[in-house]
Design a protein around this motif. Structure first.
Motif, mmCIF file in Angstrom:
data_model
loop_
_atom_site.group_PDB
_atom_site.id
_atom_site.type_symbol
_atom_site.label_atom_id
_atom_site.label_comp_id
_atom_site.label_asym_id
_atom_site.label_seq_id
_atom_site.Cartn_x
_atom_site.Cartn_y
_atom_site.Cartn_z
ATOM 1 N N MET A 295 0.811 -1.216 0.000
ATOM 2 C CA MET A 295 0.000 0.000 0.000
ATOM 3 C C MET A 295 0.846 1.269 0.000
ATOM 4 O O MET A 295 0.320 2.373 -0.050
ATOM 5 C CB MET A 295 -0.917 0.005 1.229
ATOM 6 N N GLY A 296 2.184 1.119 0.075
ATOM 7 C CA GLY A 296 3.064 2.273 0.096
ATOM 8 C C GLY A 296 3.169 2.942 1.456
ATOM 9 O O GLY A 296 3.702 4.053 1.567
ATOM 10 N N GLU A 297 2.698 2.264 2.500
ATOM 11 C CA GLU A 297 2.782 2.814 3.849
ATOM 12 C C GLU A 297 4.181 2.639 4.435
ATOM 13 O O GLU A 297 4.578 3.367 5.346
ATOM 14 C CB GLU A 297 1.746 2.145 4.749
ATOM 15 N N VAL A 298 4.915 1.649 3.953
ATOM 16 C CA VAL A 298 6.331 1.470 4.272
ATOM 17 C C VAL A 298 7.058 1.198 2.965
ATOM 18 O O VAL A 298 6.441 0.843 1.951
ATOM 19 C CB VAL A 298 6.575 0.318 5.283
ATOM 20 N N ASP A 299 8.357 1.365 2.976
ATOM 21 C CA ASP A 299 9.156 1.121 1.772
ATOM 22 C C ASP A 299 9.611 -0.329 1.666
ATOM 23 O O ASP A 299 9.696 -0.891 0.574
ATOM 24 C CB ASP A 299 10.386 2.036 1.771
ATOM 25 N N VAL A 300 9.918 -0.907 2.828
ATOM 26 C CA VAL A 300 10.445 -2.273 2.874
ATOM 27 C C VAL A 300 9.784 -3.031 4.011
ATOM 28 O O VAL A 300 9.662 -2.511 5.128
ATOM 29 C CB VAL A 300 11.978 -2.281 3.100
ATOM 30 N N ALA A 301 9.362 -4.247 3.735
ATOM 31 C CA ALA A 301 8.856 -5.131 4.770
ATOM 32 C C ALA A 301 9.860 -6.261 4.964
ATOM 33 O O ALA A 301 10.283 -6.897 3.996
ATOM 34 C CB ALA A 301 7.498 -5.703 4.391
ATOM 35 N N VAL A 302 10.273 -6.466 6.205
ATOM 36 C CA VAL A 302 11.067 -7.650 6.542
ATOM 37 C C VAL A 302 10.041 -8.719 6.886
ATOM 38 O O VAL A 302 9.408 -8.675 7.938
ATOM 39 C CB VAL A 302 12.011 -7.373 7.724
#
Length: 347
Positions: free
Chosen positions: A225-232
């Protein structure tokens, strides 16, 4: 005339017998399809949804019902201990659980070795050398990146140190205290990199964390959704959202990553007939059919059997996994997490 009447009556009776017999055998065949020929009990740490998918697929194709009993790791070990201490012919025939649970059960003598042609294809890193347990699939932790964010980068960070040093980056991750896969990542990094380097990495990442999620899916959704740049995040969730059309790209850490390994073990003192059925089910779990059943319901795990088409279709099948064993005691795990909470999470 009487002779013809007798012949007609005989023919009619034969016709009735044929119709009745056909109906009987048709009903018997239908009943056989609907009722499983065998049932076995399997203790599992899998989510109930995954267990139901596997049972339904196997019952439909093999006419055998797998009665899964979802339990925590600790409860699985207690049940296995009770069966090992009791007489022959215990209730459970198999365990389908995470690697840590299987390793503890094996060390305690709660499992019996089983070697098969299918299991022999599994790399040694995913099975116990004497056959006490065999991994069937694994779910690695990856960097799940928003595609729009990737376009802004001169170079994509593909190691843990590079990720930690990346400026102006928003990160989503599941809290180490909330999910086994997330905690396993932290413990695996401690074993691989040492505590000093691991805490340094997470001290750098912490200020960039938008939210410590409670569920494994939330960081991936945030990235999509573009709420964060990267998900671990675990790869299975990343692929699920990508299949749903979210603009995401998976980056596999070049310096290695952790994975949750799921495997099987045949229970000590299981009924002989149940153990035989359990072995057949264990081999089926290493097949394409099992992976197809999961993937139809949007669950994507990496098979351990390199001979399957499912394994060959995964782009990251040659990813680097951490190779240092995680042999921390429960007290050590508690202390490591306590230090993370005090010195990183809430500092």
């Amino acid at each position: 005339m009487r002779r013809y009447t007798f012949l007609l009556l005989t023919a009619f009776l034969l016709f009735i017998l044929v119709v009745a017999g056909s109906a009987y055998f048709a009903g018997a065949g239908h009943e056989g399809k609907m009722r499983p020929l065998r049932e076995i009990v399997v203790y599992t740490t899998l989510p109930a949804e995954h267990a139901a998918i596997l049972n339904n697929a196997y019952e439909a194709s093999h006419n055998v019902r797998i009665n899964f009993v979802p339990l925590s790791s600790g409860d699985v070990l207690k049940k296995l201990q009770s069966q090992a201490e009791a007489g022959e012919g215990g209730a459970a025939a198999m365990v389908l659980a995470d690697k840590d649970t299987l390793a503890k059960a094996s060390a305690a003598g709660y499992l019996t070795p089983y070697l098969s042609e299918a299991g022999d294809q599994v790399p040694e890193s995913f099975r116990q050398s004497d056959g006490y347990w065999v991994g069937v699939w694994y779910d690695p932790v990856v960097f799940c990146m928003n595609r729009d964010y990737l376009l802004t980068l001169p170079r994509v960070p593909d190691t843990w140190k590079e990720l930690a040093a990346q400026p102006k980056m928003r990160v989503g991750i599941t809290d180490f205290l909330a999910a086994d896969a997330s905690a396993n990542l932290f413990m695996s990094m401690l074993a691989q990199f040492g505590d000093t380097a691991t805490y340094d990495i997470w001290r750098q990442i912490h200020p960039k964390v938008v939210q410590y999620a409670r569920y494994l899916s939330n960081p991936v959704r945030q990235a999509g959704m573009g709420e964060v740049d990267v998900a671990v995040a675990v790869e299975s969730e990343a692929i699920r959202y990508m299949q749903g059309g979210y603009p995401l790209k998976i980056v596999y850490p070049a310096d290695g990553t952790a994975a949750m390994v799921t495997g099987t073990g045949i229970v000590y003192k299981a009924k002989p007939a149940d153990a035989t059925t359990a072995k057949e089910f264990a081999d089926w779990l290493l097949s394409d059919e099992a992976q197809q059943a999961l993937q139809k319901q949007d669950f994507y795990f990496v098979p351990t059997n390199p001979g399957t088409l499912a394994y060959k279709s995964f782009a990251g099948k040659n990813m680097i996994l951490f190779d240092q064993p995680v042999n921390f005691t429960d007290q050590q795990r508690h202390d490591f997490l306590d230090k993370w909470v005090k010195e990183v999470r809430f500092k």
